[in-house]
Design an enzyme around this catalytic site. Structure first.
Site, PDB file in Angstrom:
ATOM      1  N   CYS A   2      68.249  34.643  45.032  1.00  0.00           N
ATOM      2  CA  CYS A   2      68.412  34.108  43.690  1.00  0.00           C
ATOM      3  C   CYS A   2      69.565  34.774  42.971  1.00  0.00           C
ATOM      4  O   CYS A   2      70.272  35.623  43.504  1.00  0.00           O
ATOM      5  CB  CYS A   2      67.122  34.331  42.889  1.00  0.00           C
ATOM      6  N   ILE A  55      62.775  30.217  49.238  1.00  0.00           N
ATOM      7  CA  ILE A  55      62.677  30.663  50.632  1.00  0.00           C
ATOM      8  C   ILE A  55      61.218  30.825  51.043  1.00  0.00           C
ATOM      9  O   ILE A  55      60.797  30.396  52.111  1.00  0.00           O
ATOM     10  CB  ILE A  55      63.428  31.997  50.833  1.00  0.00           C
ATOM     11  N   GLY A  77      66.116  38.721  45.794  1.00  0.00           N
ATOM     12  CA  GLY A  77      65.966  39.421  47.062  1.00  0.00           C
ATOM     13  C   GLY A  77      64.747  38.989  47.854  1.00  0.00           C
ATOM     14  O   GLY A  77      64.152  37.947  47.597  1.00  0.00           O
TER      15      GLY A  77
END
Length: 633
Positions: A2, A55, A77
């Site tokens: 992100c 994700i 992350g």
């Protein structure tokens, strides 16, 4: 993966519209969702913005900012071991979870353990937490610095973001070039942490966290992890075979963690030992074909694609390759200062951007092998510098030459000597001579692009001040073993601010998540405590890693000279790309930016086109000029 952005405005002038602009300029880092929280508090106007690349848990449960009780988070992350942390929180403390996201786990881990929860996180992250009860903001960056986090503070305004371009969206941000950071850029081709091209702007150091007290505006930075401390420990008492076995087991675990995803995953494969290790171990433990991606060149001495294809064929991966041309480079070059929004001169950014675009057509996550050279002593410069340092210090009489260096102009000598890059070699020799008492200063000099005297001529300025970046690195690095000193130094500088910056911006420019399995902190800590001869055995670099790879791939496929991820950009600048020198390095353009002395650039150009000058120097100046035209003009 992100992008995050926001502010703490103690002047109470910033608004939600500004927050949205700061956040949405990072759309490329997170095209799937956006979120904004804006507060007008007693002490400041506070904004937290987030762009999401989905994700894990692709549902709305992963939306950010995310809130739990009095704590709010925006985060960039992946924390790969979040399921284990979640189970621990459930078992010990009765926490429950609504989502399958690591964001919720980080939030509740902070709620339970405070900022020290970071020691439980295995992954890459840049975290911003608004603790409303404590009236504090906390910013945390992962141990190796895989994920970026910039911050700015001036005139009671604090800004933070994944990329500098967010700051440009705030009307109160002052774009004033920091002269010492400019010198660092000219020396290294990048600006090392914690510095930035702009005054009052900083990179949060890897392995550090920043705490801001909203009541008194106090900003404090703390270190929670540093690779140096593991090099300083006693070496682990293992035989070479035991060390190989344990390293391989940690590698398997690290690679396995980084395959966890709800979207397709691939691997960047160059055909060298590092990326082949990632590919081989993953493919050996997978029932499906791993997707692998390679960039090649028609210029044979740069082309690793043929070797990557051999490895892919042997391992049976689903392999894709693309050959980079001058036309591709011409298309990518104008985007460099936009993607890297402070001057950044690693020319391998061009193929990294191309392989990212290429891979994005098939996957949303891609693993690379960065960090292996720093861990396993893979760069030839380590041994060359070590040997050269010992030679310089054996011949004490060399130091008597030091006074000669300042009395001769090497430019005029170079006219009569048919020696490639004579001027640069001359300055390098005398600067190494003056730094031969200190191994890290010596190593730093040996890897520079511009030397002090050249920078003085280029900037027409006094540069008697010491290089602030290298001083910080040296003062912190009191490791006794010289080889370990160099590994720790390059891990903290070149890896962080060149390699990881290059990959993060390139992959995120196309909304592709890049993962770095060699930077699993368990592997970093373990390998740092191994004897240096296990990594460099005589003239053989990466000894342990090579023994592991040979279990999966025959040595005759792998055994070849290290090439590195370089490109024929300097040959191309004599051809189709020559117009870039003509446009950005002509006298008018140089005088417009007002940074460089044109007369010295003219000398560099003349030497280059006569085949005697170092093209890297012109490339650094060109990249800066392109950046200046986009962001400062």
């Amino acid at each position: 993966m992100c992008g995050i952005a926001g502010f703490i405005d103690f002047n109470k002038k910033s608004d939600k519209k500004t927050l949205q602009k700061m956040t949405d300029i990072l759309h490329h880092r997170g095209p799937d969702d956006s979120g904004y929280s804006f507060y007008e508090t007693e002490f400041a106007n506070i904004g937290l913005g987030h762009r999401r690349l989905s994700i894990l848990d692709l549902t709305a449960h992963g939306h950010q900012p995310m809130i739990f009780q009095d704590i709010e988070i925006v985060y960039n992350g992946e924390v790969y071991n979040f399921p284990e942390i979640a189970r621990g929180l459930e078992d010990c403390c009765g926490y429950s979870f609504k989502s399958q996201t690591d964001t919720e786990v980080i939030l509740k881990a902070y709620h339970k353990w405070g900022v020290m929860a970071v020691h439980k996180f295995n992954g890459m992250f840049a975290i911003a937490i608004y603790d409303k009860k404590a009236q504090k903001m906390i910013f945390i960056r992962d141990r190796a610095g895989v994920k970026p986090l910039y911050w700015y503070f001036d005139n009671n305004l604090f800004l933070f973001a994944s990329e500098l371009k967010s700051f440009y969206q705030h009307s109160s941000f002052e774009k004033e070039i920091d002269e010492e950071s400019l010198r660092l850029y000219l020396q290294h081709g990048y600006i090392p942490q914690p510095y930035s091209i702009f005054k009052n702007s900083h990179k949060l150091r890897a392995g550090n966290y920043l705490e801001i007290d909203l009541k008194d505006k106090k900003i404090l930075e703390y270190e929670y992890w540093n690779i140096d401390s593991f090099f300083k420990k006693d070496k682990i008492n293992l035989s070479i075979n035991e060390a190989i076995t344990q390293t391989e087991e940690i590698l398997k675990s690290a690679f396995r963690y980084r395959m966890v995803s709800d979207v397709p995953v691939g691997v960047f494969l160059s055909g060298g030992y590092d990326s082949s290790a990632v590919t081989a171990i993953l493919q050996a433990n997978s029932t499906k074909k791993i997707k692998t991606f390679t960039i090649g060149f028609k210029e044979e001495k740069y082309n690793e694609a043929i070797y990557a294809k051999q490895v892919a064929n042997y391992l049976g991966t689903e392999h894709y390759e693309h050959y980079l041309t001058q036309k591709d480079a011409l298309q990518i070059l104008p985007s460099l200062p936009v993607i890297y929004d402070e001057p950044f001169a690693d020319s391998s950014a061009i193929p990294t951007i191309m392989v990212s675009r290429f891979a994005k057509q098939s996957v949303t996550v891609s693993l690379s092998a960065d960090g292996a050279d720093e861990l396993f002593s893979g760069y030839p410069s380590y041994k060359k510098t070590y040997d050269l340092y010992n030679k310089f210090n054996k011949v004490k009489s060399l130091r008597r030459l030091n006074s000669i260096g300042a009395k001769i102009d090497p430019y005029y000598l170079s006219k009569y000597l048919n020696i490639y890059n004579f001027e640069g070699k001359y300055y390098k020799f005398f600067e190494m001579l003056s730094n031969s008492n200190h191994p890290l200063n010596f190593y730093n000099t040996n890897t520079k692009y511009f030397y002090d005297e050249e920078i003085r001529l280029l900037l027409n300025a006094d540069i008697n001040k010491k290089d602030k970046g290298i001083i910080v690195a040296i003062n912190d690095n009191d490791i006794s073993n010289i080889k370990d000193k160099m590994l720790a130094y390059s891990f903290n500088t070149y890896l962080n601010d060149d390699i990881l910056t290059k990959v993060d911006r390139a992959t995120m420019s196309v909304s592709l998540e890049g993962r770095e399995p060699f930077l699993d902190y368990r592997l970093v800590e373990f390998v740092s405590q191994l004897p240096s001869e296990y990594k460099q055995n005589g003239n053989e670099t990466k000894y342990i890693l090579k023994q592991i790879v040979h279990k999966y791939i025959p040595e005759d496929i792998m055994d070849r000279k290290k090439m590195g991820f370089s490109i024929p950009v300097f040959e191309w600048f004599r051809d189709e790309l020559k117009k870039y020198f003509e446009v950005y390095l002509n006298e008018k353009a140089v005088r417009e930016s007002g940074i460089f002395e044109y007369g010295y650039i003219k000398k560099l150009k003349n030497s280059y086109f006569k085949g005697k000058g170092n093209p890297h120097k012109l490339w650094l100046i060109l990249v800066f000029q392109m950046w200046w035209k986009i962001w400062m003009d």
